[in-house]
Design a protein around this motif. Structure first.
Motif, short mmCIF file in Angstrom:
data_model
loop_
_atom_site.label_atom_id
_atom_site.label_comp_id
_atom_site.label_asym_id
_atom_site.label_seq_id
_atom_site.Cartn_x
_atom_site.Cartn_y
_atom_site.Cartn_z
N ALA A 87 -18.08 -8.42 5.56
CA ALA A 87 -17.80 -7.89 6.90
C ALA A 87 -16.66 -6.89 6.80
O ALA A 87 -15.72 -7.07 6.03
N LEU A 88 -16.78 -5.82 7.59
CA LEU A 88 -15.79 -4.74 7.57
C LEU A 88 -15.03 -4.70 8.88
O LEU A 88 -15.64 -4.78 9.96
N GLY A 89 -13.71 -4.58 8.81
CA GLY A 89 -12.90 -4.42 10.01
C GLY A 89 -13.00 -2.99 10.53
O GLY A 89 -13.53 -2.10 9.86
N ASP A 90 -12.44 -2.78 11.74
CA ASP A 90 -12.46 -1.44 12.34
C ASP A 90 -11.81 -0.42 11.41
O ASP A 90 -10.77 -0.69 10.82
N GLY A 91 -12.44 0.72 11.30
CA GLY A 91 -11.83 1.84 10.60
C GLY A 91 -12.06 1.87 9.10
O GLY A 91 -11.61 2.79 8.43
N VAL A 92 -12.75 0.84 8.55
CA VAL A 92 -12.99 0.86 7.10
C VAL A 92 -14.13 1.83 6.81
O VAL A 92 -15.21 1.72 7.39
N THR A 93 -13.87 2.76 5.90
CA THR A 93 -14.93 3.68 5.50
C THR A 93 -15.14 3.57 3.99
O THR A 93 -14.27 3.07 3.27
N GLY A 94 -16.29 4.01 3.53
CA GLY A 94 -16.54 4.08 2.09
C GLY A 94 -17.03 2.78 1.48
O GLY A 94 -17.23 2.70 0.27
N LEU A 95 -17.20 1.74 2.27
CA LEU A 95 -17.75 0.48 1.76
C LEU A 95 -18.92 0.08 2.66
O LEU A 95 -18.92 0.37 3.86
N THR A 96 -19.93 -0.58 2.06
CA THR A 96 -21.06 -1.03 2.87
C THR A 96 -21.29 -2.52 2.66
O THR A 96 -21.04 -3.05 1.56
N VAL A 97 -21.75 -3.19 3.69
CA VAL A 97 -22.03 -4.63 3.62
C VAL A 97 -23.07 -4.88 2.53
O VAL A 97 -24.06 -4.16 2.41
N GLY A 98 -22.79 -5.89 1.69
CA GLY A 98 -23.71 -6.24 0.60
C GLY A 98 -23.35 -5.60 -0.73
O GLY A 98 -23.87 -5.99 -1.78
N GLN A 99 -22.43 -4.63 -0.69
CA GLN A 99 -22.06 -3.91 -1.92
C GLN A 99 -21.26 -4.82 -2.86
O GLN A 99 -20.35 -5.52 -2.42
N PRO A 100 -21.56 -4.84 -4.17
CA PRO A 100 -20.77 -5.64 -5.10
C PRO A 100 -19.40 -5.01 -5.37
O PRO A 100 -19.32 -3.81 -5.64
N VAL A 101 -18.37 -5.83 -5.29
CA VAL A 101 -16.99 -5.31 -5.41
C VAL A 101 -16.11 -6.28 -6.19
O VAL A 101 -16.38 -7.48 -6.27
N ALA A 102 -15.05 -5.74 -6.75
CA ALA A 102 -13.95 -6.56 -7.29
C ALA A 102 -12.78 -6.42 -6.34
O ALA A 102 -12.69 -5.46 -5.58
N VAL A 103 -11.87 -7.38 -6.39
CA VAL A 103 -10.70 -7.34 -5.52
C VAL A 103 -9.46 -7.14 -6.38
O VAL A 103 -9.21 -7.91 -7.33
N TYR A 104 -8.72 -6.07 -6.08
CA TYR A 104 -7.42 -5.86 -6.73
C TYR A 104 -6.44 -6.88 -6.15
O TYR A 104 -6.25 -6.93 -4.93
N GLY A 105 -5.84 -7.70 -7.02
CA GLY A 105 -5.16 -8.91 -6.56
C GLY A 105 -3.76 -8.78 -6.01
O GLY A 105 -3.40 -9.48 -5.07
N PRO A 106 -2.88 -7.92 -6.58
CA PRO A 106 -1.52 -7.84 -6.05
C PRO A 106 -1.50 -7.00 -4.77
O PRO A 106 -1.95 -5.85 -4.80
N TRP A 107 -1.02 -7.57 -3.69
CA TRP A 107 -1.10 -6.91 -2.39
C TRP A 107 0.27 -6.48 -1.91
O TRP A 107 1.02 -7.29 -1.35
N GLY A 108 0.62 -5.19 -2.15
CA GLY A 108 1.92 -4.67 -1.72
C GLY A 108 1.85 -4.05 -0.33
O GLY A 108 0.87 -4.23 0.40
N CYS A 109 2.91 -3.28 0.00
CA CYS A 109 3.04 -2.73 1.36
C CYS A 109 2.09 -1.57 1.59
O CYS A 109 1.77 -1.24 2.73
N GLY A 110 1.66 -0.91 0.51
CA GLY A 110 0.74 0.21 0.64
C GLY A 110 1.41 1.55 0.90
O GLY A 110 0.76 2.59 0.83
N ALA A 111 2.70 1.55 1.18
CA ALA A 111 3.36 2.79 1.60
C ALA A 111 4.49 3.23 0.67
O ALA A 111 4.84 4.40 0.64
N CYS A 112 5.08 2.32 -0.10
CA CYS A 112 6.23 2.70 -0.94
C CYS A 112 5.74 3.55 -2.13
O CYS A 112 4.54 3.69 -2.36
N ALA A 113 6.69 4.10 -2.87
CA ALA A 113 6.34 5.01 -3.97
C ALA A 113 5.42 4.32 -4.99
O ALA A 113 4.50 4.93 -5.52
N ARG A 114 5.65 3.06 -5.26
CA ARG A 114 4.83 2.34 -6.23
C ARG A 114 3.42 2.08 -5.68
O ARG A 114 2.43 2.35 -6.35
N CYS A 115 3.34 1.55 -4.47
CA CYS A 115 2.03 1.23 -3.89
C CYS A 115 1.18 2.49 -3.74
O CYS A 115 -0.04 2.46 -3.89
N GLN A 116 1.84 3.64 -3.44
CA GLN A 116 1.07 4.87 -3.24
C GLN A 116 0.33 5.30 -4.50
O GLN A 116 -0.70 5.96 -4.41
#
Ligand code: NAD
Ligand code: ZN
Ligand code: ZN
Length: 349
Positions: free
Chosen positions: A71-100
């Motif tokens: 299931a996809l939340g609002d605004g998710v693009t580039g992924l489709t339901v049923g598609q095989p995926v891996a999950v990148y495990g470490p979950w940072g803030c997404g905005a700092c120099a490292r996460c970028q």
């Protein structure tokens, strides 16, 4: 849905019923195809306590996950339901120099992350369940052709962690060099494969268990040696002029393995501590060969995960797996703790 929960430090996980997650904006729910059982989970169950890390139970275990977009939340693009995926495990803030640049492992704004310095199965609910809520779509990485979720799951940690450790030492691994892998379990056996697939180094592996040494040979190790008092001597004897290993990767991190690493490493070499076995190594001017670099490494980056999955899709990395149902997960952890598994145990819900 069923989920394997760690409810308190110093306890065994329990299989319980929990609510199925629903995705918020930019979130993704992944139907779990497989979740790997890592030795770090044993450290979580037996060694961690309040204050070891900035998060704690209760949460669902499983930080090594792959499956299909559910299931996809609002605004998710580039992924489709049923598609095989891996999950990148470490979950940072997404905005700092490292996460970028995809280095969420070393997020510099942990207060802005969904959990400080953690991820799914590490403070937040992980993949030992039927479904996993991934808090930001950037952590969902499509699988390349030729790779299914069961074989992809272990690549996200047992593959990515040694890959990152080897990759940072590539300049010290030209043809003619030697790499030493200590501990040929879940991480170490893929570590041998990573060395063979990405460098021309000769690979020596050391383990306490004969089955692990057989696995090292099957993964391409040029020499597999039993751990023991004379292991360092044997490693040196197997290198030109007894100079030692250019790069040592310690996937155990105990006092004995750190000592073996320090005694085996070549001048100007790398000694990389990956295992969190709680050992220490005294470091002083004369205690290690000249100009040796000693470092720890933690997991890997998202771009490196893409590279690891590419190697997996092309058959260059093939984790040896044993599959277990969710109701056998506790048993799988017991086998892991007793050293009765080869390669990686993978839970298939
Ligand atoms: P594992 O249990 O699958 O493998 C460990 C291997 O080491 C086994 O084959 C065991 O026989 C061998 N071993 C144990 N003691 C030894 C000794 N004294 N000498 C030689 N070999 C020995 O564990 P795993 O899942 O591969 O994890 C390995 C370590 O790495 C654990 O401490 C784990 O917590 C840690 N880890 C670290 C990171 C990181 O990012 N740094 C990531 C994942 C796991
Ligand atoms: Zn792990
Ligand atoms: Zn960050």
């Amino acid at each position: 849905m069923r989920a394997l929960r760690l409810n308190a430090w110093k306890s065994e996980p329990e299989l319980v019923e929990v609510a199925e997650p629903t995705p918020g904006p930019d979130q993704v729910v992944v139907r779990i195809g497989a979740a790997g059982a890592c030795h770090s989970d044993l450290h979580l169950m037996h060694d961690f306590e309040a204050g070891t890390v900035p998060w704690g139970p209760p949460f669902t275990l499983g930080h090594e996950n792959a499956g299909w977009v559910h299931a996809l939340g609002d605004g998710v693009t580039g992924l489709t339901v049923g598609q095989p995926v891996a999950v990148y495990g470490p979950w940072g803030c997404g905005a700092c120099a490292r996460c970028q640049v995809g280095v969420d492992t070393y997020c510099e704004n942990p207060a802005g992350a969904p959990v400080p310095s953690g991820g799914g199965g590490l403070g937040l609910d992980g993949g030992m369940a039927e479904y996993l809520l991934v808090p930001a779509s950037r952590h969902v990485v499509p699988l390349p052709e030729g790779l299914d979720p069961v074989h992809a799951a272990p690549l996200t940690d047992a593959g990515l962690t040694p890959y990152h450790a080897v990759r940072r030492s590539w300049p010290k691994l030209p043809p003619g060099s030697t790499a030493l892998v200590i501990g040929v379990g879940g991480l170490g056996h893929v570590g041998v494969q990573v060395l063979k697939a990405t460098t021309a180094a000769r690979v020596i592996a050391v383990d306490t268990r004969a089955e692990a040494l057989d696995l090292a040979r099957a993964c391409g190790a040029d020499l597999a040696l039993p751990a023991g008092e004379d292991a360092a001597e044997q490693v040196r004897a197997a290198t030109p002029h007894g100079r030692g290993a250019d790069v040592v990767l310690d996937f155990v991190g105990a006092n004995t393995t750190l000592k073996l690493g320090a005694a085996s490493v070549r001048t100007v070499g790398d000694l990389t501590i990956v295992g969190i076995g709680g050992g220490t190594l005294p470091v002083s001017f004369f205690s290690v060969p000249y100009e040796v670099s000693i470092q720890t490494t933690y997991w890997g980056s998202r771009p490196e995960l893409v590279e690891v999955l590419d190697l997996g899709g092309r058959g260059l990395l093939k984790p040896k797996i044993t599959t277990f149902g969710l109701d056998e997960a506790v048993h799988a952890y017991h086998l892991l703790a007793e050293g009765r598994l080869e390669g990686r145990a993978v839970i298939v819900p």
